[in-house]
Design a protein around this motif. Structure first.
Motif, PDB file in Angstrom:
ATOM      1  N   SER A 358       0.829  -1.198   0.000  1.00  0.00           N
ATOM      2  CA  SER A 358       0.000   0.000   0.000  1.00  0.00           C
ATOM      3  C   SER A 358       0.868   1.254   0.000  1.00  0.00           C
ATOM      4  O   SER A 358       2.090   1.202   0.191  1.00  0.00           O
ATOM      5  N   ALA A 359       0.213   2.398  -0.173  1.00  0.00           N
ATOM      6  CA  ALA A 359       0.930   3.673  -0.142  1.00  0.00           C
ATOM      7  C   ALA A 359       1.548   3.910   1.230  1.00  0.00           C
ATOM      8  O   ALA A 359       2.626   4.511   1.342  1.00  0.00           O
ATOM      9  N   ASP A 360       0.880   3.436   2.288  1.00  0.00           N
ATOM     10  CA  ASP A 360       1.435   3.592   3.633  1.00  0.00           C
ATOM     11  C   ASP A 360       2.745   2.832   3.762  1.00  0.00           C
ATOM     12  O   ASP A 360       3.695   3.312   4.409  1.00  0.00           O
ATOM     13  N   ASP A 361       2.811   1.632   3.181  1.00  0.00           N
ATOM     14  CA  ASP A 361       4.056   0.853   3.234  1.00  0.00           C
ATOM     15  C   ASP A 361       5.187   1.586   2.514  1.00  0.00           C
ATOM     16  O   ASP A 361       6.316   1.657   3.011  1.00  0.00           O
ATOM     17  N   TRP A 362       4.890   2.103   1.312  1.00  0.00           N
ATOM     18  CA  TRP A 362       5.914   2.818   0.549  1.00  0.00           C
ATOM     19  C   TRP A 362       6.357   4.084   1.284  1.00  0.00           C
ATOM     20  O   TRP A 362       7.547   4.417   1.326  1.00  0.00           O
ATOM     21  N   ALA A 363       5.393   4.793   1.870  1.00  0.00           N
ATOM     22  CA  ALA A 363       5.737   6.011   2.607  1.00  0.00           C
ATOM     23  C   ALA A 363       6.612   5.679   3.806  1.00  0.00           C
ATOM     24  O   ALA A 363       7.568   6.407   4.121  1.00  0.00           O
ATOM     25  N   ARG A 364       6.307   4.572   4.499  1.00  0.00           N
ATOM     26  CA  ARG A 364       7.112   4.192   5.653  1.00  0.00           C
ATOM     27  C   ARG A 364       8.533   3.842   5.239  1.00  0.00           C
ATOM     28  O   ARG A 364       9.503   4.185   5.940  1.00  0.00           O
ATOM     29  N   LEU A 365       8.685   3.169   4.097  1.00  0.00           N
ATOM     30  CA  LEU A 365      10.028   2.822   3.633  1.00  0.00           C
ATOM     31  C   LEU A 365      10.824   4.079   3.300  1.00  0.00           C
ATOM     32  O   LEU A 365      12.004   4.208   3.671  1.00  0.00           O
ATOM     33  N   ILE A 366      10.188   5.017   2.609  1.00  0.00           N
ATOM     34  CA  ILE A 366      10.889   6.257   2.232  1.00  0.00           C
ATOM     35  C   ILE A 366      11.323   7.034   3.468  1.00  0.00           C
ATOM     36  O   ILE A 366      12.478   7.472   3.588  1.00  0.00           O
ATOM     37  N   SER A 367      10.396   7.211   4.424  1.00  0.00           N
ATOM     38  CA  SER A 367      10.747   7.977   5.630  1.00  0.00           C
ATOM     39  C   SER A 367      11.809   7.250   6.454  1.00  0.00           C
ATOM     40  O   SER A 367      12.695   7.896   7.033  1.00  0.00           O
ATOM     41  N   SER A 368      11.750   5.921   6.501  1.00  0.00           N
ATOM     42  CA  SER A 368      12.742   5.157   7.268  1.00  0.00           C
ATOM     43  C   SER A 368      14.126   5.284   6.653  1.00  0.00           C
ATOM     44  O   SER A 368      15.127   5.446   7.367  1.00  0.00           O
ATOM     45  N   LEU A 369      14.198   5.209   5.332  1.00  0.00           N
ATOM     46  CA  LEU A 369      15.487   5.364   4.665  1.00  0.00           C
ATOM     47  C   LEU A 369      16.075   6.742   4.922  1.00  0.00           C
ATOM     48  O   LEU A 369      17.285   6.897   5.137  1.00  0.00           O
ATOM     49  N   ARG A 370      15.227   7.767   4.910  1.00  0.00           N
ATOM     50  CA  ARG A 370      15.719   9.114   5.190  1.00  0.00           C
ATOM     51  C   ARG A 370      16.159   9.240   6.652  1.00  0.00           C
ATOM     52  O   ARG A 370      17.142   9.920   6.958  1.00  0.00           O
ATOM     53  N   MET A 371      15.444   8.561   7.542  1.00  0.00           N
ATOM     54  CA  MET A 371      15.794   8.644   8.962  1.00  0.00           C
ATOM     55  C   MET A 371      17.171   8.048   9.251  1.00  0.00           C
ATOM     56  O   MET A 371      17.905   8.545  10.106  1.00  0.00           O
ATOM     57  N   ILE A 372      17.510   6.969   8.549  1.00  0.00           N
ATOM     58  CA  ILE A 372      18.806   6.339   8.804  1.00  0.00           C
ATOM     59  C   ILE A 372      19.898   6.909   7.907  1.00  0.00           C
ATOM     60  O   ILE A 372      21.004   6.377   7.848  1.00  0.00           O
ATOM     61  N   GLY A 373      19.592   7.982   7.168  1.00  0.00           N
ATOM     62  CA  GLY A 373      20.603   8.688   6.406  1.00  0.00           C
ATOM     63  C   GLY A 373      20.821   8.217   4.990  1.00  0.00           C
ATOM     64  O   GLY A 373      21.690   8.734   4.296  1.00  0.00           O
ATOM     65  N   GLU A 374      20.026   7.243   4.500  1.00  0.00           N
ATOM     66  CA  GLU A 374      20.207   6.737   3.134  1.00  0.00           C
ATOM     67  C   GLU A 374      19.301   7.533   2.187  1.00  0.00           C
ATOM     68  O   GLU A 374      18.296   7.041   1.667  1.00  0.00           O
ATOM     69  N   VAL A 375      19.697   8.789   1.984  1.00  0.00           N
ATOM     70  CA  VAL A 375      18.865   9.729   1.231  1.00  0.00           C
ATOM     71  C   VAL A 375      18.765   9.322  -0.240  1.00  0.00           C
ATOM     72  O   VAL A 375      17.690   9.430  -0.851  1.00  0.00           O
ATOM     73  N   GLU A 376      19.872   8.870  -0.819  1.00  0.00           N
ATOM     74  CA  GLU A 376      19.843   8.502  -2.238  1.00  0.00           C
ATOM     75  C   GLU A 376      18.900   7.327  -2.488  1.00  0.00           C
ATOM     76  O   GLU A 376      18.143   7.313  -3.463  1.00  0.00           O
ATOM     77  N   ARG A 377      18.930   6.333  -1.614  1.00  0.00           N
ATOM     78  CA  ARG A 377      18.003   5.209  -1.761  1.00  0.00           C
ATOM     79  C   ARG A 377      16.565   5.678  -1.572  1.00  0.00           C
ATOM     80  O   ARG A 377      15.646   5.216  -2.267  1.00  0.00           O
ATOM     81  N   ALA A 378      16.369   6.584  -0.630  1.00  0.00           N
ATOM     82  CA  ALA A 378      15.017   7.122  -0.409  1.00  0.00           C
ATOM     83  C   ALA A 378      14.515   7.841  -1.656  1.00  0.00           C
ATOM     84  O   ALA A 378      13.338   7.712  -2.033  1.00  0.00           O
ATOM     85  N   ALA A 390       0.723   7.467  -9.281  1.00  0.00           N
ATOM     86  CA  ALA A 390       0.489   8.746  -9.967  1.00  0.00           C
ATOM     87  C   ALA A 390      -0.989   9.038 -10.158  1.00  0.00           C
ATOM     88  O   ALA A 390      -1.408  10.196 -10.158  1.00  0.00           O
ATOM     89  N   SER A 391      -1.813   7.990 -10.315  1.00  0.00           N
ATOM     90  CA  SER A 391      -3.243   8.192 -10.577  1.00  0.00           C
ATOM     91  C   SER A 391      -4.062   8.265  -9.300  1.00  0.00           C
ATOM     92  O   SER A 391      -5.289   8.318  -9.358  1.00  0.00           O
ATOM     93  N   ARG A 392      -3.419   8.255  -8.136  1.00  0.00           N
ATOM     94  CA  ARG A 392      -4.149   8.296  -6.863  1.00  0.00           C
ATOM     95  C   ARG A 392      -3.649   9.483  -6.042  1.00  0.00           C
ATOM     96  O   ARG A 392      -2.638   9.387  -5.345  1.00  0.00           O
ATOM     97  N   PRO A 393      -4.313  10.615  -6.124  1.00  0.00           N
ATOM     98  CA  PRO A 393      -3.820  11.824  -5.457  1.00  0.00           C
ATOM     99  C   PRO A 393      -3.641  11.655  -3.946  1.00  0.00           C
ATOM    100  O   PRO A 393      -2.667  12.155  -3.376  1.00  0.00           O
ATOM    101  N   GLU A 394      -4.584  10.954  -3.283  1.00  0.00           N
ATOM    102  CA  GLU A 394      -4.476  10.811  -1.834  1.00  0.00           C
ATOM    103  C   GLU A 394      -3.249   9.996  -1.452  1.00  0.00           C
ATOM    104  O   GLU A 394      -2.510  10.351  -0.516  1.00  0.00           O
ATOM    105  N   ASP A 395      -3.018   8.897  -2.161  1.00  0.00           N
ATOM    106  CA  ASP A 395      -1.843   8.082  -1.877  1.00  0.00           C
ATOM    107  C   ASP A 395      -0.558   8.820  -2.221  1.00  0.00           C
ATOM    108  O   ASP A 395       0.451   8.711  -1.507  1.00  0.00           O
ATOM    109  N   LEU A 396      -0.610   9.575  -3.332  1.00  0.00           N
ATOM    110  CA  LEU A 396       0.577  10.337  -3.732  1.00  0.00           C
ATOM    111  C   LEU A 396       0.938  11.386  -2.690  1.00  0.00           C
ATOM    112  O   LEU A 396       2.119  11.681  -2.465  1.00  0.00           O
ATOM    113  N   ALA A 397      -0.071  11.951  -2.031  1.00  0.00           N
ATOM    114  CA  ALA A 397       0.195  12.943  -0.987  1.00  0.00           C
ATOM    115  C   ALA A 397       0.952  12.301   0.183  1.00  0.00           C
ATOM    116  O   ALA A 397       1.843  12.923   0.781  1.00  0.00           O
TER     117      ALA A 397
END
Length: 520
Positions: A358-378, A390-397
């Motif tokens: 889900s979008a929540d899973d992807w968002a959690r992965l992105i924020s976690s990668l940024r938290m541990i300093g792996e900005v490029e992977r994020a 891209a076709s789901r504005p709420e999830d994209l937000a």
């Protein structure tokens, strides 16, 4: 039959038009011989004109004017002859190709309709489909009628064990003598269902709910509705629907009732509503919930009916770490916490890459990668997620918000230094509230892997470098909890050697080993 007659007539008309076009080409082909004959005639006229000049029948000036006119006509005739010869070379190959192409097109059309079409099925606009769904919903049989139809289809039930049958009769007699005993009614409903007597089971459950009155819980009503559904052969009748509605009034998040309400929508041609209900239920369900397997088997088809062509089912919500897990995390060394957090992130990354989420899973992965300093992977994951949602504005937000999280913020909140690049990530002093929330949303499999990784890391460090008595105690207790008694005994043996010179410390570890059942 009328459909096929009309279709065959249309095919015949189209084929006739093709034949006429080919015939027209043949007529053009006949131009070539006539034009060639005209060229010969004009040559003869030129020769005759020269003879007339020699005999003095025609003057030379008149002959020159006549030659010009004859030459002009001869050139025109020669042009037609050349055009006719070009036509005469092409039609045979073109005709064969056209016939083969037409046969393929017409045959393919009939074959495709035979596989995907519905002969005699009228077009159904969206409004008409809703009307038909309403008719189907309103024409549902009652509970009594549905049970009669279910019994007519039911196969012969195997004979119950005579001893169990005798016990059931005693239970029925006891409930008949004391009809206001809630425990007896509960046992009766459960055991009638176990015997396959679902009609008697739901009626006993109904009496139990009536006896409890306002004290009856949402789960009591949900179980009553489920027994009614099973007795009706899987059909959600109007009576069962009212029961589930009462359960949801008491608890709008009751999973069993939501599952059957979604099933009712699917049974009555409202797959769009069923999808929305089941998708929301799946996002808030645990792996162990009994409705999860059934939803996962059917959610993709419902998503297609609801117009969600690129739908990815969400991962069920885990039950979360228990108090012992949280206490163990609090006692970890910085290296162990770093290993735990990175293990969580990598497992989440692998799962999304293999299974999606889900979008929540992807968002959690992105924020976690940024938290541990792996900005490029994020950033790379963010680009992939943007294309996916891209076709789901709420999830994209949600994805954008996760990508906007400050890098290394978890370290700053704990008073540590800002996060370094991935090659030299700093040790983390402790999991933040956000990280513990991520751990709570992990599936049981992910949590088990996380805990196993923590214990293995602790085992390797203590057996090679040594450690404090508290660390040895925690290792032995954790291994025993995981069922690895042999490794717990091995750890106790290593601890005895490592702490042989410190009796007080060894006594502390021995106490933990005794509680784990690996020491005397």
């Amino acid at each position: 039959m009328l459909f096929w007659i009309i279709a065959a007539a249309l095919v015949a008309v189209i084929a006739l038009l093709f034949v006429l076009a080919l015939w027209r080409g043949r007529e053009d082909e006949d131009m070539a011989p006539a034009a060639s004959y005209d060229v010969k005639v004009y040559r003869d006229q030129l020769r005759d004109l020269d003879r007339d000049v020699e005999r003095g029948v025609t003057s030379r000036e008149e002959a020159e004017r006549a030659k010009l006119e004859i030459s002009r006509r001869m050139l025109e005739a020669d042009r037609k002859a050349q055009a006719g010869s070009d036509l005469s070379m092409a039609p045979k190959g073109a005709t064969i190709a056209l016939v083969i192409g037409g046969a393929v097109i017409f045959g393919g059309a009939f074959w495709l309709y035979g596989r995907m079409g519905a002969e005699g099925y009228e077009d159904q606009p969206l409004a008409m489909r809703f009307q038909n769904a309403d008719k189907l919903y309103d024409s549902r049989p009652s509970q009594e009628d549905a049970e009669k139809m279910a019994k007519a289809r039911q196969l012969d039930q195997p004979q119950s064990d005579p001893q169990f049958t005798e016990l059931m009769q005693r239970l029925r007699d006891a409930v008949a003598k004391n009809p206001n005993d809630p425990k007896g009614l509960e046992l009766l409903a459960r055991n009638e269902a176990a015997m396959g007597n679902f009609d008697a089971a739901w009626k006993a459950q109904q009496r139990l709910v009536a006896l409890k009155g306002d004290q009856a819980s949402a789960e009591d009503y949900a179980q009553l509705g489920e027994l009614m559904v099973v007795a009706a052969g899987g059909l959600i009748t109007p009576e069962a629907e009212k029961t589930f509605a009462t359960a949801l009034q008491k608890d709008p998040k009751n999973g069993l009732s939501l599952y059957y309400v979604g099933l009712m929508m699917a049974q009555n041609a409202r797959g769009d509503r069923a999808f929305r209900i089941w998708d929301g239920l799946l996002r808030n369900s645990e792996d162990s919930d009994p409705w999860v397997p059934m939803i996962r088997q059917n959610i993709n088809e419902l998503a297609w009916l609801a117009g969600e062509s690129d739908y990815t089912p969400p991962m069920p919500r885990g039950v979360g770490p228990n108090q012992a897990d949280i206490a163990a995390a609090a006692d970890m060394t910085p290296a162990e916490r770093q290993q735990m957090i990175r293990g969580m992130v990598e497992r989440l990354n692998d799962r999304l890459a293999q299974e999606g989420g889900s979008a929540d899973d992807w968002a959690r992965l992105i924020s976690s990668l940024r938290m541990i300093g792996e900005v490029e992977r994020a950033d790379a994951v963010y680009g992939e997620a943007k294309g996916k949602f891209a076709s789901r504005p709420e999830d994209l937000a949600k994805i954008d918000a996760a990508h906007a999280a400050p890098a290394g913020q978890a370290l700053k909140d704990e008073g540590g230094a800002p996060a370094a690049p991935a090659q030299a990530a700093p040790m983390m002093p402790g999991p933040t509230a956000e990280q513990m929330k991520d751990a709570a949303s992990m599936s049981p499999q992910d949590r088990q892997q996380m805990i196993q990784g923590m214990v293995d890391g602790l085992f390797d460090r203590l057996t090679t470098e040594g450690g404090t008595p508290a660390e040895w105690s925690r290792l032995i207790s954790s291994l025993a909890t995981l069922g690895e008694k042999d490794r717990a005994k091995e750890a106790w043996g290593e601890a005895q050697q490592a702490l042989a010179d410190t009796p007080d410390a060894l006594a502390q570890v021995q106490l933990a080993a005794q509680r784990a059942g690996v020491a005397e």
